[in-house]
Design a protein around this motif. Structure first.
Motif, PDB file in Angstrom:
ATOM      1  N   ALA A 223       2.688   1.136  -0.238  1.00 23.57           N
ATOM      2  CA  ALA A 223       1.905   0.909   0.983  1.00 23.57           C
ATOM      3  C   ALA A 223       1.767  -0.582   1.253  1.00 23.57           C
ATOM      4  CB  ALA A 223       0.522   1.553   0.869  1.00 23.57           C
ATOM      5  N   TYR A 247      -5.037   5.035   3.493  1.00 21.77           N
ATOM      6  CA  TYR A 247      -3.757   4.317   3.519  1.00 21.77           C
ATOM      7  C   TYR A 247      -3.721   3.254   4.616  1.00 21.77           C
ATOM      8  CZ  TYR A 247      -1.372   7.496   0.290  1.00 21.77           C
ATOM      9  OH  TYR A 247      -0.989   8.193  -0.810  1.00 21.77           O
ATOM     10  N   MET A 251      -1.736  -0.475   4.686  1.00 19.69           N
ATOM     11  CA  MET A 251      -0.542  -0.773   5.488  1.00 19.69           C
ATOM     12  C   MET A 251      -0.790  -2.006   6.347  1.00 19.69           C
ATOM     13  SD  MET A 251       0.910   2.949   6.634  1.00 19.69           S
ATOM     14  CE  MET A 251      -0.468   3.432   7.653  1.00 19.69           C
TER      15      MET A 251
END
Lengths: 490, 132
Positions: A223, A247, A251
């Protein structure tokens, strides 16, 4: 030539160290047959690396085109060396186990090379159908390759800055440039530490959000590298919305320039100074606006927004992470095109993400704004545009914009060329939108896929996409320099 | 208020800064490209790179709409021309620096509010500050 040999030789120690560090994984997972491939990679990388260093004895300091050659050759060689564990472990996997079935595809060297290239360019396209059944050391090797590929891109920008250095005003204003270059080493070390820190933070965050530890480790690495390899069979499609939310910040951190992270953490100039970065503002607004737009588009086309999963697809595309929260093969062309726009743009320059970079998008938009203001202005009026918190003459922006436009244009041409070649390698009934999408996904190092770039593709397509991934990662020019040199006109 | 400022030298530059701080809008007319560029980079303001004698000055600076014209150059001829043009355009408030005492009468006769010999003024001011 000595300089290039020395540089490449030095960089080849990276896969050697990587392989050595991966051997304990194979050992403790009880996959002793996996040690062979990793050992072979380490040995070959060391031998070639040391050999090249011997050849490069007495090298002078190198010029920029030489650093470009070094980057091009190294990425290529490292991808090849990185393919060895896939190939060898596929041959040696115990027969009739689930691992051997999952690894089967790597018995073709081309697919092993594809997977390795996808890893080291932190793209995330994969030929593995059931990643959860891969042996642990291969799962780890994939994640590690993306992680190293991610930091590699950042350092590529710091050490071998592209032609747009002038546009990176925020970080390299005239005085700072002189100050930062002699201290590249310490900057590099600081960025390494920041990268490592964010990775550990990411792994912790995913673990706390509810991912099992091994998955958190692997996905945390991919990620932050905005890579996109997963160790699940369907990427993140069956992951719950709350975990998908965890997540997103990872990112985004990966898609923010590490020079911004560096300044924020080391120099602490305050948010107001950082907030003046045109590129950072662009990232913020595009991330936000795109989510709303994509929700609206899906709501009009299929009657529902898709909620978190849709927002996730947008961020995954914009940061070029390439985790899939939704099966894009089932999407209609309209929303798919929107996602494609995010893939083309990518994150900030100096981050781990791909695409043409928001730096260039921002420059082109500013250039356009300057030109429009020029049309409206009276004959003697001096027109100015705001850029990086300063009022700048449009001529200056136009100059930077020209360099940006050249690269963006080259990217688009390559994309079209890629699609053209791919059309000859794919079955006739494939959707044209999908060919465009997956070709872009490779060239812009995204990793989102509509299924064309996957286990079902043929050898030719795998080779073409591998080349595109490399071209995109190095922003084309290093490989052009290399090609030019190979044909004897430097 | 809408001010048209003639000259982007040190005086003009400060004037722009203070006018903007006071909430006025302003335009600057400056023929020297370096000075014009500098003032445009520093302030969010309309800058016209042209001489006051230029044909298009009245139209481009929207002189007819100006509440005041202020001439700040060190050249009395330029200042005088600016004042005459402003008068033609019907601008009520016309203010100018005058660099040579002998020109004061001319400016006054035109109904211009004048600041005579700015350098002398500074000198007087300094002297005032030093005396207890």
């Amino acid at each position: 030539m000595r300089e290039v040999a020395r540089g490449v030789g030095f960089l080849l120690h990276i896969p050697a160290v990587m392989a050595l560090l991966s051997m304990p994984v194979a050992f403790f997972a009880g996959e002793h047959w996996g040690l062979t491939g990793l050992g072979l990679t380490a040995a070959l990388a060391l031998v070639i690396g040391q050999g090249l260093r011997l050849l490069g004895r007495g090298a002078q300091t190198f010029h920029r085109y030489q650093s470009m050659q070094i980057a091009g050759i190294s990425w290529l060689l490292i991808a090849i060396l990185g393919a060895i564990p896939f190939f060898v472990s596929a041959l040696l996997a115990p027969a009739a186990s689930s691992a051997s079935a999952a690894m089967d595809v790597f018995q073709a060297p081309v697919f092993a090379l594809f997977e390795s290239t996808s890893g080291f360019t932190s793209t995330g396209l994969t030929v593995v159908a059931r990643a959860s059944e891969l042996p642990a050391h291969i799962q780890w090797w994939r994640s590690l390759s993306e992680w190293i590929g991610g930091i590699g891109v950042i350092l590529l920008l710091v050490a071998i800055l592209p032609a747009e250095r002038g546009a990176l005003n925020l970080y390299f204003s005239e005085a700072r440039e002189e100050k930062i270059l002699p201290t590249v080493k310490s900057t590099v070390r600081a960025i390494w530490l920041i990268y490592l820190g964010f990775t550990l933070f990411g792994i912790g965050l995913l673990w706390l959000a509810g991912e099992p530890l091994w998955r958190a480790v692997n996905h945390g690495m991919t990620a932050i590298a905005t890579g996109g390899f997963t160790i699940t069979d369907d990427s993140l499609m069956s992951t719950s919305a709350s975990v998908q939310l965890a997540y997103m910040p990872l990112m985004l951190i990966g898609a923010i320039s590490f020079l911004v992270h560096y300044r924020l953490l080391v120099e602490r100039p305050g948010w107001r100074v950082i907030g003046q970065s045109t590129e950072l503002r662009l990232l913020f607004w595009i991330a936000l606006g795109g989510v709303l737009l994509l929700w609206a588009e899906r709501w009009f086309s299929i009657g529902e927004t898709g909620g978190v999963a849709t927002a996730f697809v947008w961020l995954s595309a914009l940061t070029t992470a390439g985790f899939a929260s939704s099966d894009l093969a089932l999407w209609m062309d309209g929303p798919l095109l929107l996602v494609l726009v995010a893939v083309l743009m990518g994150g900030m320059a100096g981050s781990t993400s791909g695409g043409v970079k928001l730096l260039r998008v921002g420059l082109l938009l500013k250039d356009l704004q300057g030109q429009l203001r020029g049309f409206r202005a009276s004959r003697h009026e001096l027109v100015m545009v705001h850029y990086e918190g300063a009022r700048v003459s449009p001529h200056h922006i136009a100059e930077l914009g020209r360099i940006a436009a050249r690269l963006v244009g080259l990217f688009m041409l390559l994309w079209l060329l890629g699609v053209f070649v791919m059309l000859h390698l794919l079955p006739d009934d494939v959707r044209l939108a999908h060919v465009f999408f997956d070709t872009a996904s490779a060239l812009f190092n995204s990793g989102l896929s509509t299924g064309i770039a996957g286990p079902a593709m043929n050898t030719g397509a795998a080779v073409v996409l591998s080349v595109l991934m490399l071209l995109g990662r190095l922003e084309i020019f290093p490989l052009l320099v290399l090609a030019g040199w190979a044909f004897g006109r430097r | 208020m809408y001010l048209v400022i003639v000259g982007a030298g040190p005086v003009g530059d400060h004037l722009v800064e203070m006018a903007l701080e006071a909430g006025h809008t302003a335009a600057v007319i400056e023929p020297d490209s370096t000075l014009a560029q500098a003032v445009a980079e520093r302030h969010d303001i309309r800058v016209l790179e042209m001489a006051i004698g230029d044909e298009d000055v009245v139209a481009e600076s929207h002189l007819a709409e100006a509440d005041a014209v202020i001439a700040t150059t060190s050249d009395d001829a330029t200042n005088l021309l600016a004042m005459l043009i402003a008068q033609e355009a019907g601008v009520e408030q016309r203010t100018s620096t005058v660099n040579q005492d002998s020109h004061l009468a001319i400016f006054r006769r035109l109904g211009v509010r004048v600041l005579a010999d700015p350098e002398r003024l500074i000198a007087e001011h300094l002297l005032n500050m030093t005396e207890p």
